[in-house]
Scaffold this active site. Structure first.
Site, short mmCIF file in Angstrom:
data_model
loop_
_atom_site.label_atom_id
_atom_site.label_comp_id
_atom_site.label_asym_id
_atom_site.label_seq_id
_atom_site.Cartn_x
_atom_site.Cartn_y
_atom_site.Cartn_z
N VAL A 1 -5.83 49.58 53.58
CA VAL A 1 -5.34 48.42 54.34
C VAL A 1 -5.42 47.19 53.45
O VAL A 1 -6.20 47.16 52.50
CB VAL A 1 -6.16 48.21 55.63
CG1 VAL A 1 -6.08 49.43 56.53
CG2 VAL A 1 -7.61 47.88 55.32
N ARG B 1 -9.17 46.82 48.37
CA ARG B 1 -9.63 45.49 47.97
C ARG B 1 -11.14 45.42 48.20
O ARG B 1 -11.64 45.87 49.24
CB ARG B 1 -8.94 44.39 48.80
CG ARG B 1 -7.51 44.09 48.40
CD ARG B 1 -7.41 43.41 47.02
NE ARG B 1 -6.05 43.18 46.59
CZ ARG B 1 -5.31 44.01 45.85
NH1 ARG B 1 -5.82 45.15 45.44
NH2 ARG B 1 -4.08 43.71 45.51
N ASP C 1 -13.00 51.59 43.44
CA ASP C 1 -12.14 51.09 42.36
C ASP C 1 -12.04 49.57 42.42
O ASP C 1 -11.44 48.95 41.55
CB ASP C 1 -10.74 51.71 42.47
CG ASP C 1 -9.85 51.34 41.29
OD1 ASP C 1 -10.31 51.54 40.14
OD2 ASP C 1 -8.73 50.85 41.50
N GLU D 1 -15.18 41.16 41.71
CA GLU D 1 -14.71 41.80 40.47
C GLU D 1 -14.00 40.85 39.50
O GLU D 1 -13.96 41.11 38.29
CB GLU D 1 -13.77 42.98 40.79
CG GLU D 1 -12.43 42.54 41.36
CD GLU D 1 -11.52 43.72 41.71
OE1 GLU D 1 -11.97 44.62 42.44
OE2 GLU D 1 -10.37 43.72 41.25
N HIS E 1 -10.86 48.82 38.82
CA HIS E 1 -9.54 48.49 39.39
C HIS E 1 -8.42 49.09 38.53
O HIS E 1 -7.51 48.39 38.07
CB HIS E 1 -9.36 46.96 39.50
CG HIS E 1 -8.41 46.57 40.60
ND1 HIS E 1 -8.62 45.52 41.44
CD2 HIS E 1 -7.22 47.12 41.00
CE1 HIS E 1 -7.62 45.41 42.30
NE2 HIS E 1 -6.75 46.39 42.05
#
Ligand code: NAD
Length: 330
Positions: free
Chosen positions: A206, A235, A259, A264, A296
């Site tokens: 989402v 996210r 991830d 970050e 990421h």
């Protein structure tokens, strides 16, 4: 027609060269610099700019572009949360993004994180590094015996459903807007609570809109199965990191594949070798045997990067020609 392509990376050179070769009528220049107040003036004389950065686009830099008469902006990524959209609109500028560049890249990465956790790969990696090649005690689990709870059945969630069904897993889904075909196939549960209750693995697909920030927190974790595995390739802000760490500490959470991470920006896609690591919570997560952190990179495949470069350039050309491409951010 002249376009300036900011923050060019080495892995973008091949698709960039391919696109420019196929569009000899368009002059595209590139810089490896980020788009900032200092570099915005480089766009003087251009008709459009193509951009990609995690850092916030400063209002001042956008205004410099506007003063230069450069009104056509194209992002190479999907997220538009790091730019002031009201300012873009009030300046009469137009912005495009790349809404879908390869859902498979991200869905596959989520499935790899699950597989590596179920087969306890981080523990074997450590053993193998010290030449300990014994099997026990790290016995694994099979995906087909897991119930996978997929939150968000958009582009990425839908690809992941197919991958998981290929493994023979039981898949349950939740979305605030249901997909008709999935609904007919009986894939949805009625509430997040129900998904939390039955899932061995919960995976998030989402967006990080305001309502979804920290949707994984101590209250939602309390509703999950003991030993649940949480996968987040969406996210970082979807997960309350302190509550995740507490859940790992008290063993309510059996594993996590991440991830993305709340803080970050400025940490991922940098090397910290030989330097003091700047984030204690991330360091804690990275040091755990039952947590896999990747920086990421779910999107980072040749296919996705090719699509990000070519779709953004195509969109920028359309904007310059006065068209409204279907990638226009409204
Ligand atoms: P999408 O817009 O196609 O699908 C998102 C789905 O989430 C929609 O169906 C929407 O209805 C649903 N949704 C929103 N809020 C919800 C909620 N609270 N509960 C249940 N469902 C909800 O998006 P997508 O292309 O599938 O991408 C999903 C996310 O993946 C993106 O928002 C982005 O944050 C992330 N992403 C990560 C990477 C990476 O490299 N790690 C790359 C691309 C995208």
């Amino acid at each position: 027609m002249k376009i300036l392509f900011y923050s060019m990376r080495a892995d973008e050179v091949a698709p960039f060269n391919e696109w420019t070769k196929n569009h000899p009528d368009v002059q595209v220049d590139q810089t490896d610099k980020l788009f900032t107040e200092e570099t915005a003036k480089l766009a003087a004389g251009y008709d459009g700019v193509v951009l990609f950065q995690q850092e916030t686009y400063s209002d001042a830099a956008i205004n410099i572009l506007n003063d230069l008469g450069v009104k056509n902006l194209s992002f190479r990524n999907v997220g538009v949360d790091n730019i002031n959209l009201e300012l873009v609109e009030s300046n009469g500028m137009k912005l495009t993004n790349v809404p879908v560049y390869s859902p498979n890249a991200i869905a596959e990465h989520a499935s790899f994180l699950m597989g590596r956790l179920l087969r306890r790969v981080p523990e074997y990696d450590k053993k193998i590094a010290r030449k300990d090649l014994r099997w026990a005690p790290e016995i694994g689990r099979e995906i087909r015996n897991q119930t996978i709870g997929i939150i968000g059945t958009g582009h990425i969630g839908q690809v992941l459903i197919k991958i998981m069904q290929g493994y023979g897993a039981k898949v349950v889904c939740y979305d605030i807007f249901r997909n008709k075909e999935l609904e007919e196939a009986g894939m949805y549960v009625d509430s997040l609570d129900e998904l939390y209750k039955v899932s061995d693995i919960i995976t998030l697909h989402v967006p990080a809109v305001k309502d979804n920030v920290h949707m994984i927190n101590k209250d939602s974790i309390a509703k999950m199965k003991d030993g649940v595995i949480i996968i987040n390739v969406s996210r970082g802000t979807l997960v309350n990191t302190d509550d995740l760490l507490a859940g790992l500490d008290n063993k309510k959470i059996g594993g996590a594949g991440l991830d993305v991470y709340e803080d970050e920006v400025g940490i991922f896609n940098e090397t910290w070798e030989g330097k003091e690591f700047p984030d204690a919570r991330l360091n804690d997560l990275m040091s755990r045997d039952n947590v896999i952190v990747t920086p990421h990179i779910a999107f980072y495949t040749d296919e996705a990067v090719h699509n990000m470069v070519t779709v953004s350039l195509d969109s920028n050309v359309k904007l310059i020609q006065g068209e409204n491409p279907n990638t226009l951010v409204k």
